[in-house]
Design a protein around this motif. Structure first.
Motif, PDB file in Angstrom:
ATOM      1  N   ASP A 104       0.862  -1.068  -0.063  1.00 59.15           N
ATOM      2  CA  ASP A 104       0.177   0.027   0.129  1.00 59.15           C
ATOM      3  C   ASP A 104       0.727   1.374  -0.037  1.00 59.15           C
ATOM      4  OD1 ASP A 104       0.883  -0.612   2.575  1.00 59.15           O
ATOM      5  OD2 ASP A 104      -0.780   0.469   3.632  1.00 59.15           O
ATOM      6  N   ILE A 105       2.241   1.232  -0.085  1.00 60.49           N
ATOM      7  CA  ILE A 105       3.032   2.211  -0.025  1.00 60.49           C
ATOM      8  C   ILE A 105       3.731   2.410  -1.361  1.00 60.49           C
ATOM      9  CG2 ILE A 105       5.185   3.127   1.079  1.00 60.49           C
ATOM     10  CD1 ILE A 105       4.656   1.926   3.621  1.00 60.49           C
ATOM     11  N   ASP A 106       3.113   3.695  -2.068  1.00 59.13           N
ATOM     12  CA  ASP A 106       3.530   3.747  -3.368  1.00 59.13           C
ATOM     13  C   ASP A 106       4.471   5.046  -3.489  1.00 59.13           C
ATOM     14  OD1 ASP A 106       3.619   4.142  -6.118  1.00 59.13           O
ATOM     15  OD2 ASP A 106       1.572   3.989  -6.673  1.00 59.13           O
ATOM     16  N   PHE A 107       5.400   5.008  -4.086  1.00 59.50           N
ATOM     17  CA  PHE A 107       6.370   5.964  -3.970  1.00 59.50           C
ATOM     18  C   PHE A 107       5.744   7.291  -4.821  1.00 59.50           C
ATOM     19  CE2 PHE A 107      10.761   4.062  -2.933  1.00 59.50           C
ATOM     20  CZ  PHE A 107      10.252   3.704  -1.847  1.00 59.50           C
ATOM     21  N   ASN A 108       4.777   7.029  -5.651  1.00 59.75           N
ATOM     22  CA  ASN A 108       4.084   8.266  -6.583  1.00 59.75           C
ATOM     23  C   ASN A 108       3.085   8.935  -5.872  1.00 59.75           C
ATOM     24  OD1 ASN A 108       5.724   7.466  -8.826  1.00 59.75           O
ATOM     25  ND2 ASN A 108       4.248   5.750  -9.435  1.00 59.75           N
ATOM     26  N   PHE A 109       2.637   8.115  -4.784  1.00 57.58           N
ATOM     27  CA  PHE A 109       1.508   8.915  -3.908  1.00 57.58           C
ATOM     28  C   PHE A 109       1.588   9.075  -2.605  1.00 57.58           C
ATOM     29  CE2 PHE A 109      -0.157   6.487  -7.748  1.00 57.58           C
ATOM     30  CZ  PHE A 109      -1.001   7.559  -8.155  1.00 57.58           C
ATOM     31  N   ASN A 110       2.353   8.175  -1.944  1.00 55.20           N
ATOM     32  CA  ASN A 110       2.532   8.137  -0.376  1.00 55.20           C
ATOM     33  C   ASN A 110       3.929   7.560  -0.046  1.00 55.20           C
ATOM     34  OD1 ASN A 110       1.891   5.619  -1.074  1.00 55.20           O
ATOM     35  ND2 ASN A 110       0.404   5.306   0.765  1.00 55.20           N
ATOM     36  N   LYS A 111       4.700   8.360  -0.293  1.00 55.20           N
ATOM     37  CA  LYS A 111       6.257   8.041  -0.147  1.00 55.20           C
ATOM     38  C   LYS A 111       6.486   8.000   1.508  1.00 55.20           C
ATOM     39  CE  LYS A 111       8.696  10.285  -2.560  1.00 55.20           C
ATOM     40  NZ  LYS A 111       9.903  11.009  -3.133  1.00 55.20           N
ATOM     41  N   PRO A 112       7.074   7.352   2.442  1.00 49.66           N
ATOM     42  CA  PRO A 112       7.299   7.729   3.639  1.00 49.66           C
ATOM     43  C   PRO A 112       8.041   8.814   3.715  1.00 49.66           C
ATOM     44  CG  PRO A 112       8.718   5.690   2.993  1.00 49.66           C
ATOM     45  CD  PRO A 112       7.641   6.146   1.720  1.00 49.66           C
ATOM     46  N   ILE A 113       7.804   9.593   5.017  1.00 51.68           N
ATOM     47  CA  ILE A 113       8.202  10.713   5.208  1.00 51.68           C
ATOM     48  C   ILE A 113       9.179  10.839   6.290  1.00 51.68           C
ATOM     49  CG2 ILE A 113       7.821  13.215   5.985  1.00 51.68           C
ATOM     50  CD1 ILE A 113       4.839  12.689   4.904  1.00 51.68           C
ATOM     51  N   SER A 114       8.858  10.227   7.417  1.00 46.60           N
ATOM     52  CA  SER A 114       9.946  10.321   8.561  1.00 46.60           C
ATOM     53  C   SER A 114       9.817   8.623   9.304  1.00 46.60           C
ATOM     54  CB  SER A 114       9.559  11.346   9.577  1.00 46.60           C
ATOM     55  OG  SER A 114       9.957  12.404   8.975  1.00 46.60           O
ATOM     56  N   ILE A 115      10.741   8.493  10.026  1.00 52.00           N
ATOM     57  CA  ILE A 115      10.941   7.412  10.932  1.00 52.00           C
ATOM     58  C   ILE A 115      11.330   7.532  12.399  1.00 52.00           C
ATOM     59  CG2 ILE A 115      13.122   6.829  10.397  1.00 52.00           C
ATOM     60  CD1 ILE A 115      12.245   3.735  10.260  1.00 52.00           C
ATOM     61  N   VAL A 116      10.629   6.882  13.258  1.00 49.79           N
ATOM     62  CA  VAL A 116      11.021   6.843  14.717  1.00 49.79           C
ATOM     63  C   VAL A 116      11.028   5.463  15.396  1.00 49.79           C
ATOM     64  CG1 VAL A 116      10.220   7.484  17.111  1.00 49.79           C
ATOM     65  CG2 VAL A 116      10.330   9.407  15.004  1.00 49.79           C
ATOM     66  N   LEU A 117      12.147   5.343  16.075  1.00 52.05           N
ATOM     67  CA  LEU A 117      12.384   4.169  16.512  1.00 52.05           C
ATOM     68  C   LEU A 117      12.346   4.190  18.048  1.00 52.05           C
ATOM     69  CD1 LEU A 117      13.596   1.004  16.166  1.00 52.05           C
ATOM     70  CD2 LEU A 117      15.810   2.069  16.739  1.00 52.05           C
ATOM     71  N   THR A 118      11.532   2.925  18.534  1.00 52.21           N
ATOM     72  CA  THR A 118      11.367   2.770  20.055  1.00 52.21           C
ATOM     73  C   THR A 118      11.836   1.662  20.224  1.00 52.21           C
ATOM     74  OG1 THR A 118       9.191   1.810  19.609  1.00 52.21           O
ATOM     75  CG2 THR A 118       9.179   4.033  19.858  1.00 52.21           C
ATOM     76  N   GLN A 119      11.511   0.959  21.489  1.00 54.24           N
ATOM     77  CA  GLN A 119      12.198  -0.256  21.933  1.00 54.24           C
ATOM     78  C   GLN A 119      11.963  -1.458  21.273  1.00 54.24           C
ATOM     79  OE1 GLN A 119      11.289  -1.138  25.856  1.00 54.24           O
ATOM     80  NE2 GLN A 119      12.975  -2.767  26.047  1.00 54.24           N
ATOM     81  N   PHE A 120      10.821  -1.708  20.671  1.00 52.76           N
ATOM     82  CA  PHE A 120      10.225  -2.853  19.885  1.00 52.76           C
ATOM     83  C   PHE A 120       9.664  -2.553  18.811  1.00 52.76           C
ATOM     84  CE2 PHE A 120      10.354  -4.262  24.342  1.00 52.76           C
ATOM     85  CZ  PHE A 120      11.154  -5.100  24.183  1.00 52.76           C
ATOM     86  N   HIS A 121       9.410  -1.063  18.465  1.00 48.43           N
ATOM     87  CA  HIS A 121       8.551  -0.625  16.912  1.00 48.43           C
ATOM     88  C   HIS A 121       9.382   0.434  16.494  1.00 48.43           C
ATOM     89  CE1 HIS A 121       5.635  -2.533  19.907  1.00 48.43           C
ATOM     90  NE2 HIS A 121       4.975  -2.938  18.988  1.00 48.43           N
TER      91      HIS A 121
END
Length: 978
Positions: A321-338
């Protein structure tokens, strides 16, 4: 903060899907196989709880940075808004004051929240410190579009950043330092220096430095991570101690000879972002997640490895469901298990353990497109913003379902670590681990795990029985037994009995195989440790008869004896040894445990076979044994070998009498009987040292006399008669033995001269009539001062001439003459003494004293001649009444009573005399009699009060310790002085 409508809308967005909720409910509600009941009355709160901040920005939010509870955002073209989250009601707004068309490109905030670097689209940078409102230009940075900053977490303070790394859009890495101070006259810019240290490339062309991270490991070893759009570089090097302030140039220089370590992925998304997870404040990151074109690369950071910092690396590929043409990921954050992945309209939470999407939060369109997601590395809060709104994520109990994931991955140790405080989950993990071990035929490990679960006991036991794993079954039962509570007595009894049977079966099998002696000994030691366990001692004691039956049914005598010792059932152990004629072993058990009752019970048997050892044991016990209770064992000996037993009996009796100093009459009488029968030489010595007074004697005198008489010990009988004070009988019996012995008996009644004389006459008669020895008779006369020659003359026969008594008669006459002379001298001395007394009486009658008219009473200090008075030889003079008053306080009680009676009599006589009128003749006689009586009474009173001077006499000396003031009147007298 968030409004009610927003919170309701957020709660609808984060609600779990129906199928997932049903699955969780089915697994966690109700009575599980393990026996735990886990009822959830309401739906658990989600791990990621979104909250919208009640904040309406006056202009569009362009960029956002947060660290250490310091929030900075860029609004519109040239406005910077700063908020201290500890004081959210005091925002601070600063204007950049730019006149050109440049806009804010990015904001960079250091870990302390003090230094804000603002990168502008015009390839310029400005600096803003938390404590000032002044925007300062970083002139040395001009001409570079800054894409990333690697902060110095070791040397960075609120005043200076220390050496930091700066990445540009052209792939160049610079080293710089910013100081918040105003600087000197020649240097007013905050940037201390700005020099290039390295450059990065992709496909032979410069690539923007998307992210920079600087970490220090052990021994001054530094790790630098830099990312471009599809490459991740690592730089590792050491900095000399004390030279950290000189920067990171040496680290890049160490990597010039070799190509820097990097990982590359083929897909280029146009940018990338890396995030780190730190478990505790001021520690090094433990994990990382890099968002790039192919997906998310995540793993652990290992600071020990020399070649690479990254370990356990995995790639999570983007979902369809992640398509670079429409909804590329913007940011990422890392927690302990996610890790949280920000898309233009939603946030996805992916578990790093299994790569599954566990949470998806869709944002309403009214807030606009999501621009960025940031995590405060110090506070741990996750922030998301759009042009119109700011959101915050609370992460609650992130590890609550981790145990299940680890369990499904068969990582049971980690699963147990994360469900330590949840017993129902711990039970599921242990059951799963036990099943896993059982399937892999690791039966012992499986048994240990099964014992910790709440699964049905019978089911598990049958499982091991069907698999014919007796050792595993034993381990399971042992663990289960140790986990039972002391109140569960029935279960403890069942398991203890079952385990005993298993151990005995195992020992029986091993004893039949000579090749397994080592294993046999090990199993026997283990079985004995089980029997001697203090935790189950009560159970074994209450059911010892059952254990004895089991041991007997298997013929295990050694372990039965061991168990008897543990249960302190020494009677059974001793009986066992006696039945097998091992009397020494029985005595050893007796001596070791020192049970008096067992000594009394088994001593008769042991005394028949090992008398010396038994007596040694008795002597060692000392006062703890009652000798009277051992007498049955002493007299119960057989005729065979009786000499040794008799000697040992005498030895113990002597020990009791002479060392323990036992006073019991029965002991002394028994020792007397033994001496009389077997050791007559010791009899007389015993009687002599036992004492000569009846109060000191511990044996029965009459019994001793009868015993000695029966065996013909006359000298001992004489000794007993002497103690009983039967001196006539003693002398009569002593004359049958020895005259000297009779003489010693005759002198004993010292206070009764008549008896002494009678006893000596008996001796004299015996000497004269029986022995017919005149010289001995004369010796008797000289030995006793009570006998005279005339007392013994009648004993001699008529034919004896006077020549034999000439000397004795002369001595007797001479004694009479001396006695007469002594009486004459005493009479003369008495006559002389009476003469001197008469002369003293005559002299005393003529003595007198002179009293002058000015003399005063020694007590009242008034003239003496006014009233009747007394004069003493010491010179003191007293009025009669003064002396009477002074003496009466020092009289004894009986003297005071007598004085009062005399006063009453004197008053009565005086009254009678005054009441008479003219007396008649008979009255005259009566008056004369009364007068004499009155004078006698006054004389008696004088004898009491005037017998001695009150100040110089004996009474005053005896009253020297008497207080001057009566204690009862002391307080009254004391008050008069105040």
């Amino acid at each position: 903060m968030a409004s009610i409508l927003d919170e309701y809308e957020d709660s609808q967005n984060v609600r779990l899907p129906a199928h997932l909720h049903n699955r969780l409910s089915a697994t966690n509600i109700g009575i599980t196989h393990s026996g735990f009941v886990n009822v959830r009355l309401e739906e658990e709160k989600p791990i990621f709880n979104k909250q919208r901040i009640d904040f309406s920005p006056p202009e569009k939010i362009n960029h956002f940075a947060v660290c250490s509870n310091q929030l900075c955002m860029s609004l519109g073209k040239d406005t910077i808004l700063r908020i201290d989250l500890g004081k959210p009601d005091q925002p601070n707004q600063v204007e950049l004051g730019r006149k050109d068309d440049s806009k804010v490109h990015k904001l960079f905030l250091d870990p302390t929240g003090s230094h804000l670097v603002i990168s502008l689209t015009s390839s310029e940078c400005v600096y803003l410190n938390r404590n000032t409102q002044k925007i300062r230009s970083l002139s040395r940075w001009r001409g570079h579009l800054i894409e990333s900053v690697g902060w110095n977490k070791v040397l960075g303070t609120e005043v200076t950043t220390g050496p930091i790394l700066v990445g540009t859009s052209q792939g160049i890495i610079f080293e710089a330092e910013i100081s918040a101070s105003e600087g000197s006259l020649f240097n007013t810019t905050p940037d201390q220096y700005f020099r290039q240290v390295h450059s990065l490339e992709e496909d032979g062309k410069p690539a923007p430095v998307c992210c920079l991270e600087v970490e220090r490991g052990m021994e001054s070893k530094y790790f630098i991570i830099a990312t471009t759009r599809k490459r991740l570089f690592q730089f590792v090097g050491k900095v000399a101690e004390g030279s950290e302030a000189q920067g990171f140039s040496s680290i890049f220089a160490q990597n010039q000879e070799l190509l820097p370590s990097f990982q590359e992925f083929p897909v280029n998304m146009g940018y990338s972002e890396i995030t780190f997870y730190t478990s505790k404040l001021r520690t090094c990151p433990k994990a990382f997640a890099w968002m790039m074109g192919n997906g998310v690369l995540y793993g652990q950071l290992d600071y020990v490895r020399p070649d690479s910092l990254l370990s356990d690396v995995q790639v999570w590929e983007y979902t369809p469901d992640i398509d670079f043409n429409f909804n590329k990921p913007i940011s990422i954050v890392l927690t302990q298990f996610h890790f949280l992945l920000l898309l233009p309209d939603r946030v996805k939470a992916i578990c790093t353990l299994n790569g599954q999407v566990v949470h998806e939060d869709v944002f309403p369109d009214k807030f606009g497109t999501l621009k960025k997601m940031i995590k405060d590395p110090v506070g741990g809060m996750v922030w998301i913003y759009t042009e119109k709104a700011v959101f915050r994520y609370h992460i609650q109990r992130e590890a609550r379902d981790v145990w299940q994931m680890y369990m499904n991955m068969n990582k049971f140790d980690l699963a147990k670590e994360y469900c330590r405080e949840r017993p129902e989950c711990m039970d599921m993990v242990l059951a799963k681990e036990a099943d896993h071990c059982f399937q892999n035929k690791r039966y012992l490990e499986s048994a240990k795990c099964y014992a910790l679960t709440q699964n049905y006991f019978e089911e598990i036991a049958l499982k091991f029985i069907e698999a014919k794993q007796e050792e595993a079954l034993k381990e399971f039962l042992l663990k289960k037994l140790n986990n039972l509570k002391p109140s569960e007595k029935t279960q403890i009894t069942l398991l203890a009995t079952w385990l005993t049977e298993l151990y005995l079966n195992r020992l029986g099998l091993l004893e039949s195989d000579d090749r397994k002696n080592t294993l046999l000994q090990h199993t026997r030691d283990e079985f004995r440790r089980f029997l001697s366990s203090s935790k189950h001692k009560e159970c074994f004691y209450n059911n010892r008869d059952t254990i004895y039956d089991l041991l007997a049914s298997h013929g295990n005598v050694d372990d039965m004896v061991y168990f008897s010792v543990i249960m302190q059932d020494y009677e059974r152990v001793i009986s066992h040894h006696c039945q097998h004629d091992d009397y020494s072993a029985a005595l050893e058990v007796l001596s070791k445990h020192c049970d008096e009752k067992l000594f009394y019970k088994f001593s008769p048997v042991l005394m028949q076979h090992i008398p010396k050892k038994v007596v040694d044991a008795w002597i060692q016990m000392g006062n703890r044994l009652d000798p009277k209770k051992l007498i049955p064992a002493l007299v119960n000996y057989s005729q065979m070998g009786s000499t040794q037993q008799i000697n040992e009996t005498i030895r113990y009796m002597e020990f009791c009498v002479y060392q323990l100093e036992v006073k019991e009459e029965a002991i002394h009488n028994y020792l007397l009987s033994l001496y009389a029968k077997y050791k007559p030489d010791s009899l007389l010595w015993y009687l002599e040292q036992a004492g000569t007074q009846a109060s000191e004697i511990n044996y029965d005198l009459k019994y001793a006399l009868r015993l000695c008489a029966e065996h013909g010990y006359l000298q001992a009988c004489v000794l007993v008669y002497k103690i009983m004070e039967l001196y006539e009988e003693a002398v009569d019996l002593a004359l049958q033995v020895d005259v000297d012995l009779a003489k010693s008996c005759a002198d004993l009644p010292e206070d009764d001269e008549e008896l002494r004389k009678k006893l000596w006459l008996k001796i004299a008669r015996h000497v004269v009539q029986e022995e017919k020895d005149v010289k001995k008779a004369m010796n008797c006369l000289s030995s006793c001062d009570l006998l005279k020659i005339e007392d013994i003359l009648p004993f001699f026969p008529d034919f004896v001439t006077i020549d034999h008594f000439k000397e004795a008669i002369c001595n007797s006459l001479e004694e009479y003459n001396q006695h007469i002379e002594g009486l004459k001298q005493e009479m003369e001395e008495a006559t002389e003494s009476a003469k001197r007394i008469r002369e003293d009486i005559l002299e005393m009658r003529n003595k007198y004293g002179v009293v002058e008219s000015q003399e005063k009473c020694a007590t009242c200090d008034f003239p003496l001649l006014n009233r009747p008075f007394y004069l003493f030889l010491c010179g003191h003079m007293y009025h009669y009444d003064c002396l009477f008053q002074e003496v009466s306080t020092h009289l004894y009680t009986h003297e005071q009573t007598k004085l009062e009676e005399l006063q009453k009599k004197l008053a009565g006589v005086t009254l009678t005399t005054k009441s008479r009128h003219r007396p008649k003749e008979d009255d005259t006689v009566s008056l004369g009699m009364n007068h004499v009586s009155r004078e006698q009474i006054k004389s008696d009173i004088d004898d009491i009060i005037a017998s001695e001077c009150v100040y110089c006499g004996e009474r005053m000396i005896k009253a020297i310790d008497k207080p001057f003031i009566d204690p009862e009147k002391f307080e009254e007298e004391k008050s008069t002085w105040l």
